[in-house]
Scaffold this motif. Structure first.
Motif, PDB file in Angstrom:
ATOM      1  N   GLY A  16      18.808 -35.960  22.573  1.00 43.15           N
ATOM      2  CA  GLY A  16      18.446 -35.471  21.239  1.00 43.15           C
ATOM      3  C   GLY A  16      19.332 -35.991  20.119  1.00 43.15           C
ATOM      4  O   GLY A  16      19.196 -35.567  18.976  1.00 43.15           O
ATOM      5  N   ASN A  17      20.255 -36.896  20.454  1.00 40.59           N
ATOM      6  CA  ASN A  17      21.112 -37.464  19.406  1.00 40.59           C
ATOM      7  C   ASN A  17      20.441 -38.663  18.754  1.00 40.59           C
ATOM      8  O   ASN A  17      19.681 -39.390  19.399  1.00 40.59           O
ATOM      9  CB  ASN A  17      22.436 -37.940  20.013  1.00 40.59           C
ATOM     10  N   LYS A  29      23.207 -40.358  32.766  1.00 43.90           N
ATOM     11  CA  LYS A  29      22.952 -39.058  32.128  1.00 43.90           C
ATOM     12  C   LYS A  29      24.246 -38.222  32.159  1.00 43.90           C
ATOM     13  O   LYS A  29      24.636 -37.592  31.176  1.00 43.90           O
ATOM     14  CB  LYS A  29      21.796 -38.357  32.868  1.00 43.90           C
ATOM     15  N   GLN A  30      24.906 -38.240  33.321  1.00 47.22           N
ATOM     16  CA  GLN A  30      26.154 -37.473  33.450  1.00 47.22           C
ATOM     17  C   GLN A  30      27.219 -38.010  32.483  1.00 47.22           C
ATOM     18  O   GLN A  30      27.959 -37.247  31.860  1.00 47.22           O
ATOM     19  CB  GLN A  30      26.649 -37.562  34.890  1.00 47.22           C
ATOM     20  N   LEU A  31      27.245 -39.330  32.335  1.00 52.70           N
ATOM     21  CA  LEU A  31      28.230 -39.918  31.410  1.00 52.70           C
ATOM     22  C   LEU A  31      27.945 -39.451  29.973  1.00 52.70           C
ATOM     23  O   LEU A  31      28.870 -39.086  29.238  1.00 52.70           O
ATOM     24  CB  LEU A  31      28.174 -41.453  31.489  1.00 52.70           C
ATOM     25  N   SER A  61      23.661 -45.287  25.523  1.00 53.70           N
ATOM     26  CA  SER A  61      22.932 -45.086  24.254  1.00 53.70           C
ATOM     27  C   SER A  61      21.607 -44.376  24.527  1.00 53.70           C
ATOM     28  O   SER A  61      21.225 -43.433  23.825  1.00 53.70           O
ATOM     29  CB  SER A  61      22.620 -46.427  23.584  1.00 53.70           C
ATOM     30  N   TYR A  62      20.915 -44.859  25.551  1.00 56.90           N
ATOM     31  CA  TYR A  62      19.621 -44.278  25.879  1.00 56.90           C
ATOM     32  C   TYR A  62      19.755 -42.808  26.278  1.00 56.90           C
ATOM     33  O   TYR A  62      18.988 -41.953  25.860  1.00 56.90           O
ATOM     34  CB  TYR A  62      18.981 -45.059  27.032  1.00 56.90           C
ATOM     35  N   ALA A  63      20.770 -42.545  27.110  1.00 59.93           N
ATOM     36  CA  ALA A  63      20.946 -41.171  27.596  1.00 59.93           C
ATOM     37  C   ALA A  63      21.337 -40.246  26.454  1.00 59.93           C
ATOM     38  O   ALA A  63      20.871 -39.104  26.381  1.00 59.93           O
ATOM     39  CB  ALA A  63      22.003 -41.145  28.698  1.00 59.93           C
ATOM     40  N   LEU A  64      22.182 -40.717  25.542  1.00 57.68           N
ATOM     41  CA  LEU A  64      22.557 -39.880  24.384  1.00 57.68           C
ATOM     42  C   LEU A  64      21.321 -39.614  23.520  1.00 57.68           C
ATOM     43  O   LEU A  64      21.143 -38.498  23.015  1.00 57.68           O
ATOM     44  CB  LEU A  64      23.638 -40.580  23.550  1.00 57.68           C
TER      45      LEU A  64
END
Ligand SMILES: Nc1ncnc2c1ncn2[C@@H]1O[C@H](COP(=O)(O)OP(=O)(O)OP(=O)(O)O)[C@@H](O)[C@H]1O
Ligand SMILES: [Mg+2]
Length: 340
Positions: free
Chosen positions: A30-31, A242-244, A23-26
């Motif tokens: 910018g989502n 991040k890659q996920l 969730s954090y990475a998405l």
């Protein structure tokens, strides 16, 4: 909104760690992301250090007693565009009352579909069982990520999940994309490598290319109430998640979500007008008040250049948060947004 649930009835295989950090990475990408903690253990809530006011228990209780529930009042904002609907132990009691309803499997789906245009992604962290809460998440989902820890029991949990998915596709005509994610991989051990190859053979292209390696900082981050990106920005854990996020965006065909935001407390009605709606302020383009002073709307726009304005209580204004403007034909200015 793309809805992704983390499901595996095997405990401890990385559902919560993945829900939180994905969730954090998405959101970092910018989502606009809604993270729903649907586990009465409330691990996602604790591992983000959240002390909730309203929780998923209140949400489901209000729905089952037909009381109105405004999602925005209960959301906790984390980072710029990550919103969390926390959980509490009270959710187990609500699960029981859900079971009495005829629409018991559709309650969550009926509720979150109302917020379809408010977020790019909704990530749901599920409990380690295939009970009514998990089934509600399942039915709401476009994608399931089933984390597979490096142990045989993770695969057992997935067998049961697949049986349920088959039943769903037969009886409900609902197809959900299931993706498998290797977690807690420690490449130093032969067993890990053999297990990885075995899982790859079983799931083929449905096994995500990203693997989550064992990283003590992921454990520490949760214990400190933070995502890995807040706790150790440069770590194997942050690289992997991040890659996920990038891979999930690729797979789900990330919509070209354009968010338009206006700050201000004293407004009653805000519309967005522009070339995408022929400058016509209709209901679909009304901004939602997402906090005491923030109005927002998310649109999916094709690539291109767009001229727009806000209509605030009947008055046409430029976007004060956007310095890019062009002259309009009336001697004023239009705000400009380029979607690439
Ligand atoms: N890649 C990893 N490296 C190191 N520790 C990890 C990793 N992934 C998860 N953990 C740790 O393993 C434990 C279990 O992980 P997590 O809570 O995410 O699993 P879960 O599937 O949500 O468990 P439950 O079924 O109880 O909800 C936690 O302490 C977490 O911090
Ligand atoms: Mg969990």
């Amino acid at each position: 909104m793309v809805i992704v649930s983390l499901i595996n009835q095997k405990g401890g295989c990385g559902k919560t760690t993945t829900a939180v950090n994905l969730s954090y990475a998405l959101a970092n990408n910018g989502n606009s992301v809604l993270l729903i903690d649907l586990d009465p253990q409330a691990h996602a809530t604790f591992s983000l250090g959240i002390k909730p006011k309203l929780t998923t228990a209140d949400l489901l209780e209000n729905i089952t007693s037909s009381k109105p529930f405004d999602l925005r009042e209960s959301l906790i904002t984390r980072a710029n565009n990550l919103y969390v609907l926390p959980s509490s132990i009270g959710l187990s009691a609500v699960e029981h009352s859900l079971g009495q309803r005829e629409d018991k499997l559709d309650v969550l789906n009926n509720f979150i579909s109302k917020y379809d245009s408010s977020f790019d992604y909704c990530i749901i962290d599920c409990p380690p069982n295939l009970g009514i809460l998990t089934l509600n998440a399942l039915i709401s989902s476009d994608y399931i990520i089933a984390p597979v820890g490096i142990c045989e029991l993770s695969l057992k949990g997935i067998e049961n999940l697949n049986n349920i998915l088959n039943m769903l596709s037969e009886h409900r005509n609902k197809r959900i994309n299931t993706l498998y994610l290797i977690t807690q991989l420690d490449g130093r051990y032969k067993f890990s490598k053999d297990f990885y190859n075995k899982v790859k053979n079983i799931f083929g292209s449905r096994l995500l290319s990203t693997t989550i390696r064992t990283n003590i900082h992921l454990r520490e981050a949760a214990a400190n109430g933070m995502s890995i990106f807040e706790y150790k920005k440069y770590s194997r854990g942050s690289q992997d998640y991040k890659q996920l996020a990038d891979e999930i965006q690729d797979i789900s065909g990330k919509p070209s979500a354009a968010r338009f935001t206006l700050k201000g407390k004293e407004f009653n009605d805000v519309y967005l007008v522009g070339e995408f709606n022929n400058w016509n302020p209709n209901e679909k383009y009304r901004l939602k008040k997402i906090s005491t002073d923030t109005w927002e709307i998310n649109l999916n726009l094709e690539r291109g250049k767009y001229r727009y304005k806000f209509i605030v209580d009947g008055k046409w204004v430029n976007d004060p948060g956007n310095k890019f403007m062009e002259d309009d034909t009336f001697g004023g200015k239009n705000s400009i947004r380029i979607i690439s």
